[in-house]
Design a protein around this motif. Sequence first.
Motif, PDB file in Angstrom:
ATOM      1  N   VAL A 136       0.845  -1.193   0.000  1.00  0.00           N
ATOM      2  CA  VAL A 136       0.000   0.000   0.000  1.00  0.00           C
ATOM      3  C   VAL A 136       0.883   1.246   0.000  1.00  0.00           C
ATOM      4  CG1 VAL A 136      -1.782   1.245   1.260  1.00  0.00           C
ATOM      5  CG2 VAL A 136      -1.776  -1.252   1.221  1.00  0.00           C
ATOM      6  N   GLU A 171      -1.433 -17.235   0.079  1.00  0.00           N
ATOM      7  CA  GLU A 171      -0.155 -16.679   0.547  1.00  0.00           C
ATOM      8  C   GLU A 171       0.373 -17.455   1.744  1.00  0.00           C
ATOM      9  OE1 GLU A 171      -2.567 -14.887  -0.626  1.00  0.00           O
ATOM     10  OE2 GLU A 171      -1.658 -13.531  -2.094  1.00  0.00           O
ATOM     11  N   SER A 213       0.890 -21.118  -3.189  1.00  0.00           N
ATOM     12  CA  SER A 213       1.153 -19.706  -2.900  1.00  0.00           C
ATOM     13  C   SER A 213       0.098 -18.849  -3.592  1.00  0.00           C
ATOM     14  CB  SER A 213       2.567 -19.339  -3.363  1.00  0.00           C
ATOM     15  OG  SER A 213       2.786 -19.756  -4.686  1.00  0.00           O
ATOM     16  N   GLY A 260       2.228   0.300  -5.660  1.00  0.00           N
ATOM     17  CA  GLY A 260       2.464  -0.944  -4.922  1.00  0.00           C
ATOM     18  C   GLY A 260       3.592  -0.889  -3.916  1.00  0.00           C
ATOM     19  N   VAL A 261       4.132   0.291  -3.690  1.00  0.00           N
ATOM     20  CA  VAL A 261       5.324   0.381  -2.847  1.00  0.00           C
ATOM     21  C   VAL A 261       5.000   1.130  -1.561  1.00  0.00           C
ATOM     22  CG1 VAL A 261       7.689   1.216  -2.736  1.00  0.00           C
ATOM     23  CG2 VAL A 261       6.774   0.360  -4.895  1.00  0.00           C
ATOM     24  N   PRO A 262       5.217   0.500  -0.399  1.00  0.00           N
ATOM     25  CA  PRO A 262       4.842   1.159   0.852  1.00  0.00           C
ATOM     26  C   PRO A 262       5.696   2.402   1.120  1.00  0.00           C
ATOM     27  CG  PRO A 262       5.984  -0.908   1.295  1.00  0.00           C
ATOM     28  CD  PRO A 262       5.766  -0.846  -0.181  1.00  0.00           C
ATOM     29  N   ALA A 314      15.183 -15.960  -5.898  1.00  0.00           N
ATOM     30  CA  ALA A 314      14.948 -16.057  -4.453  1.00  0.00           C
ATOM     31  C   ALA A 314      13.596 -15.517  -4.031  1.00  0.00           C
ATOM     32  CB  ALA A 314      16.053 -15.326  -3.694  1.00  0.00           C
ATOM     33  N   GLY A 356      10.760 -16.378  -5.486  1.00  0.00           N
ATOM     34  CA  GLY A 356       9.748 -17.407  -5.705  1.00  0.00           C
ATOM     35  C   GLY A 356       8.564 -16.955  -6.528  1.00  0.00           C
ATOM     36  N   LEU A 357       8.760 -15.924  -7.332  1.00  0.00           N
ATOM     37  CA  LEU A 357       7.644 -15.331  -8.074  1.00  0.00           C
ATOM     38  C   LEU A 357       7.820 -15.498  -9.578  1.00  0.00           C
ATOM     39  CD1 LEU A 357       7.510 -11.918  -6.174  1.00  0.00           C
ATOM     40  CD2 LEU A 357       5.924 -13.832  -5.881  1.00  0.00           C
ATOM     41  N   ILE A 360       0.554 -12.177 -11.313  1.00  0.00           N
ATOM     42  CA  ILE A 360       1.688 -12.513 -10.454  1.00  0.00           C
ATOM     43  C   ILE A 360       1.352 -13.810  -9.724  1.00  0.00           C
ATOM     44  CG2 ILE A 360       3.174 -11.746  -8.555  1.00  0.00           C
ATOM     45  CD1 ILE A 360       2.298  -8.883  -9.145  1.00  0.00           C
ATOM     46  N   VAL A 361       2.282 -14.736  -9.717  1.00  0.00           N
ATOM     47  CA  VAL A 361       2.067 -16.044  -9.094  1.00  0.00           C
ATOM     48  C   VAL A 361       3.230 -16.324  -8.148  1.00  0.00           C
ATOM     49  CG1 VAL A 361       1.909 -18.532  -9.542  1.00  0.00           C
ATOM     50  CG2 VAL A 361       0.776 -16.924 -11.076  1.00  0.00           C
ATOM     51  N   GLY A 362       2.919 -16.901  -6.991  1.00  0.00           N
ATOM     52  CA  GLY A 362       3.980 -17.304  -6.063  1.00  0.00           C
ATOM     53  C   GLY A 362       4.076 -16.436  -4.821  1.00  0.00           C
ATOM     54  N   LEU A 363       3.074 -15.578  -4.597  1.00  0.00           N
ATOM     55  CA  LEU A 363       3.091 -14.676  -3.445  1.00  0.00           C
ATOM     56  C   LEU A 363       2.996 -15.456  -2.137  1.00  0.00           C
ATOM     57  CD1 LEU A 363       0.530 -12.207  -5.005  1.00  0.00           C
ATOM     58  CD2 LEU A 363       2.949 -11.693  -4.606  1.00  0.00           C
ATOM     59  N   THR A 364       3.760 -15.028  -1.137  1.00  0.00           N
ATOM     60  CA  THR A 364       3.631 -15.589   0.198  1.00  0.00           C
ATOM     61  C   THR A 364       3.576 -14.437   1.192  1.00  0.00           C
ATOM     62  OG1 THR A 364       5.942 -15.666   0.898  1.00  0.00           O
ATOM     63  CG2 THR A 364       5.181 -17.453  -0.526  1.00  0.00           C
ATOM     64  N   LEU A 365       3.321 -14.787   2.437  1.00  0.00           N
ATOM     65  CA  LEU A 365       3.258 -13.760   3.477  1.00  0.00           C
ATOM     66  C   LEU A 365       4.620 -13.113   3.710  1.00  0.00           C
ATOM     67  CD1 LEU A 365       0.908 -15.595   5.979  1.00  0.00           C
ATOM     68  CD2 LEU A 365       0.306 -13.779   4.368  1.00  0.00           C
ATOM     69  N   THR A 408       6.572 -12.215   1.051  1.00  0.00           N
ATOM     70  CA  THR A 408       6.924 -11.488  -0.177  1.00  0.00           C
ATOM     71  C   THR A 408       6.958  -9.986   0.085  1.00  0.00           C
ATOM     72  OG1 THR A 408       5.878 -13.200  -1.507  1.00  0.00           O
ATOM     73  CG2 THR A 408       6.286 -11.093  -2.578  1.00  0.00           C
TER      74      THR A 408
END
Lengths: 559, 559
Positions: free
Chosen positions: A350, A389, A402, B349-351, B380, B382-383, B405-410, B412
Amino acid sequence: MDVSANKGDAYVVGVDFGTLSARALVVRVSDGTEAGTAVGEYPHGVIDRSLTGHGELPPDWALQDPADYTGALGTVVPAALRDAGVDPGQVIGIATDFTASTCMPVLADGTPLCQLPGLAARPHAYPKLWKHHAAQPQADRINAVAHERGEKWIGRYGGKISSEWQFAKALQLLDEDFELYQRAGRWIEAADWIIWQLCGTETRNACTAGYKGIYQDGSYPSREYLAALDPRFASFADGKLAHPISPLGARAGGLTPAAAALTGLPEGIAVAIGNVDAHVTVPAAGPVAPGKMVAIMGTSICHMVNGAHLAEVPCMCGVVDGGIVAGMWGYEAGQSAVGDIFAWFTANGVPGEFAEEARRRGVPLPQLLDEKAAALPAGAHGLIALDWEGGNRSVLVDGHLSGAIVGLTLATTAPEIYRALLEATAFGTRMIIETFSTSGVPVTELVVAGGLIKSAPIMQIYADVTRQTLSVLGSAQGPALGSAIHAAVAAGAYPDVPAAAVAMGRIDRDVYRPDPARADVYDELYAEYVRLHDYFGRGANEVMHRLRAIRDRAWRAAR
Amino acid sequence: MDVSANKGDAYVVGVDFGTLSARALVVRVSDGTEAGTAVGEYPHGVIDRSLTGHGELPPDWALQDPADYTGALGTVVPAALRDAGVDPGQVIGIATDFTASTCMPVLADGTPLCQLPGLAARPHAYPKLWKHHAAQPQADRINAVAHERGEKWIGRYGGKISSEWQFAKALQLLDEDFELYQRAGRWIEAADWIIWQLCGTETRNACTAGYKGIYQDGSYPSREYLAALDPRFASFADGKLAHPISPLGARAGGLTPAAAALTGLPEGIAVAIGNVDAHVTVPAAGPVAPGKMVAIMGTSICHMVNGAHLAEVPCMCGVVDGGIVAGMWGYEAGQSAVGDIFAWFTANGVPGEFAEEARRRGVPLPQLLDEKAAALPAGAHGLIALDWEGGNRSVLVDGHLSGAIVGLTLATTAPEIYRALLEATAFGTRMIIETFSTSGVPVTELVVAGGLIKSAPIMQIYADVTRQTLSVLGSAQGPALGSAIHAAVAAGAYPDVPAAAVAMGRIDRDVYRPDPARADVYDELYAEYVRLHDYFGRGANEVMHRLRAIRDRAWRAAR
C-alpha cells in the motif's frame, strides 16, 4: 452438587490459551453475562529464533515454555476476578481451551522434560507450538505409509495428516533426539497438560485426541502401522498416549490446593476436560445444531460444523465423533491465512499516500482500506486472486501453494488489489461450504466469530460471495466464553453443552444479508476462482511448487 | 551538391516528434558529434479528455493539435542551433521522426481539417494520436474480413491489424463522421505531413506506409477488400492514400522559404523523407546488419531487426521491405508496457517506508527499488509474473490481456514483486527474440536504447534473462540522432544510410554480459513464464478477457 438453584449468583471462569497470551473471562452461569476479563502475555512468547543455552534454532521451529502457561493462570485468573468484582467463592468451575496441536514430552507424573535438570538447552524437551513446521518430512512419511497400507483413518483427515499434529511432532522427536523420546513417559497436548496442572490427574480430551491424535473409532493407529514408520515407534500409542478419552464438558476433577492457591479460586471446584480454541467457540455462538457452521475469522479461519452422521468430506482437516460437542460428528476445515493476508498486503503493498490519509483522518489504515475497497462496485477491479499466501489448508491441504493475482492493468490501484484479496478469502470459504454441502454435510446456517467481524465491509463481502445471511457471535471473547460454558457443564449447572449453549451462548442473528446484484457478479468471479484454483491447485500446473523449490535453492546458494 | 569535401564543418538537424514534446538535435556530419539540443512541450499535449467547443471526449480517444507540431519546429530548431553555437549556414539538411501511427485528414493541399473554419470543435477533424484506442471495432472488422477473404498481407502483420493504425482510424472516421471523411482529400501520417510543411510537397515514406498503412509488395489492400469493409470505403486507398512511396533517407525536397523563416535554417537545404521514432533509431546504433536487434526501451519496448530475406514470423507487429533501411526487410515487434509497468508499480504498490528511505538518501524511488531488487539472488523471490498490464503486442497481439503474479507468500516484499516485474518484461523480450530466431530471422546481436538504459540493474537482468551480451546505443537522443543521419544522407553527404550509420552512429559494445549462474536460474523461470504465457494468452483460459468484460459491465452499471 446441585448448583442450579443458585445459578443467579454462580460464576465460572474460562481461560483461553492463545499463541502469545492467555485470556481469562468470568461469566455468569445463569445467562452468560461477561462480568470481567484479563489478558496476560507469555514472557517467552514463541521461541522460534534461538533457545537460551542452545543457540539458533533451525528454520520452521516454534517452541514454547510451559512455565508461561502456569504463570498465566496465576496472573490472569485473579485479575479477571478483580475486574469482575466477583467474590471467588461464587465461582463453581473453571475450563480452558488451547492452541492445537501444541504437544510436549513429559514424565509419567506430568513434569515437562524441559524442566528437568540438564535439559533446559535441549530444543526437543520443549512443547512444540502448533505452528512448528519442521516435522514435514515425518508428516510425509506418515501419509505415504498410511496410503500404502490403506489405513482407513486417513480418509477422516482429507487424506493427509498435517506436520502440525501429534504424530508428526512425536516422530520428529524420535528421529532427532531418541534419548529424550525414551525419557518421555507421556506425549501430551498442552490442552490436556494444563488440566493436569489444575486438577492433579491426567486426562485426554476427545477433541485433540480425534483431530490431532488420529484417535478414530475407539483406537489410535495400530502397532503394525507405527512399526512401519519406525520399529522403535511401534509402542508409541500404547505407551505414551494410552489413556481413556473424556467427552468435552465432562468433569476432569477438582481444583487442587496448589492450583487454588495459584488462581485464587476455591479448592475443589470443577475443572473441565481440556479443549481447543476453535472448537470450544462453537457453543459460544448459541444453540448447537447440525449444519450450523461457525467460522472463526482472524489471522486464519477455522470452519467448524456439526453433522448428525459421518460423511466423507474430501480434504477437510478432520471429522471426529464428539470432536466439537459430544453426540455429534464434528467437522473441521480451515484457511491457513486470511487476516494474515490483509495484514501482509497492508504492510507491503500500500503506497504511503494511504497511510498519510489514514493518519490525517485518524483512522487505522486497515479500516481506510476497507472503506475504499467497499466503495468500489463489485467486479469493477477486473481482478481475481488466489488466497494461498499462507498455503491452502482446505480443501487442497497443500501448504506449499502460494498466492496469485490475475487481471492487473496500468490502472489497477492498491484498494482494488486489497478488495480482490478480501474476495479471494471469501471465495475460499465458499469453496469449503460447497465442498461440505456436496459431500453430505449441508451447511444451513453461517455464524461468524473472531477478530475480523469488526469489519463490516469484509463481512458484507462474505455474505455476498457465499449468498449466506451471516449471524455474528455476540462476544469479542468467543473461545473464553466457550470455555466458561464447558466449566458450567462440568460443574453440573447444565445437563450438557447444548443446554448450556442455549442459556449462555450469544448470537446476533442475520446481521449481514447478501445483495442479489452483487451476488450475481460474484457467481461469475467465483467461477473464475474455481478454474484457477483447480489449475494451480490440482496438478495441472505445479508452478507454485517449482517456484518454491527454485526459491529455496536460491537462498541456500546465497548463504 | 557535393558536400563531402567540407564534412568537417557541415551539420544536420534531426527533430524527434514525441508524444508530449519535440526535440531537436544538431549533429556534425563527419562523425555524429552532438553539438546542441533543445526540447519543447506541445501546448495542447494529448487531447484525451475534452475538446474546446465540443466537450468531453469518449473513453480511449487521444487527439493532437497539428499547430503544436509546426509550432515546435519554430522553437526547438532555433534553440538547438543556439545551444550548439553553430552558424545556421553550416546546416546542410534536416530530417524528422514521428510517433506512429499518428494520422490525420487533410485537404488536397495539406491543410488539416481541424484548421478549417467551423471544424475546430469536430473531434474527427484532428490527428488521431498513436494511442487513440477507440477504433477497436473497426480493427476487429478489418481483421475479420481479411481472414475471411484470405488476404495475403495479413500474415505480414502477425495476423492482426492494430486499432492504432491508419486503416482502423480512417474507417472510424468514415463510420462516425462521414461528412468529414468526404471532405478529407488526403489521409496522411503526421510523419509525412510534417515533411510537407518543410518542403512544400507531399511525400509518403516506406516505413509508415508499410508498417501502419498495409502497403505490401507495391500496393495497398484491394478495392474489393475495402468495399467488403464498407462500400463507401472502396476507393480509400486509391483516393486518399495513393502516392508514390519514397525510400528512407531520400531527399523529399528543399526547405521552403516559409519553413526556413520558421526554423532559422537556410532555404533550399535538404529535407529528408519522413520516418518513425523507433525505426529511425536503428542506424543511430552504428553499423546496420541483418540479425542486429535494436530494442528501444522506455515506457514500452520496440524491437527492430533487419533481415536479408522475408520470413513469416508469427505475431510480430509487421515486416516491411525497406521499412527500417532501404534494401533490407525491416521487422518490428514490441511490448506494450515496460517502463509503464515499473512506474505503475512504483506509484501503486510500494509502501511509504521506501519513499521515505529514497527521500532520506536523496535518490529517486525507482533507483532505490532497482538497487533493492538487484541485491536479491536470482529466483529467491519465488515469483513469476506476466508483463501484460498494458496488454500484449508481441507475440500474442492481444491488447485485452492483463498482468498476473504467481507465487506470493506472506514473506513477499515490494522489492521482490518489483524484481519479478522487471524480469517479466525481460522474459517478454526473450520470447520475442526466440520467436524471431525460430522463424528464420536469427537475432545475433542485441543493442539497447531508450530511457531504461540508465538503469544498470535492469540492463543486467535483460542480459541474464536473454543470455545476450548487451551493447548500448551511445546517445541519449537515439531518435533525433537517427533523424540527423537520414538528413545527412538526404543532403548527399553519404551514399546511403548504412554508410552514414557507420560514421555517425554511436554504440558502446558489450556493456552487459550474462552471468552463467543467474542465466541458469532464469532458464527455469522462463520455462514457467512460457507455460503461463501460453495458458493465459493462447486460449486455454480466457479469464483475462472475461475479467475485463465483467469490469466494463460493472463500471457501466455504476454510472
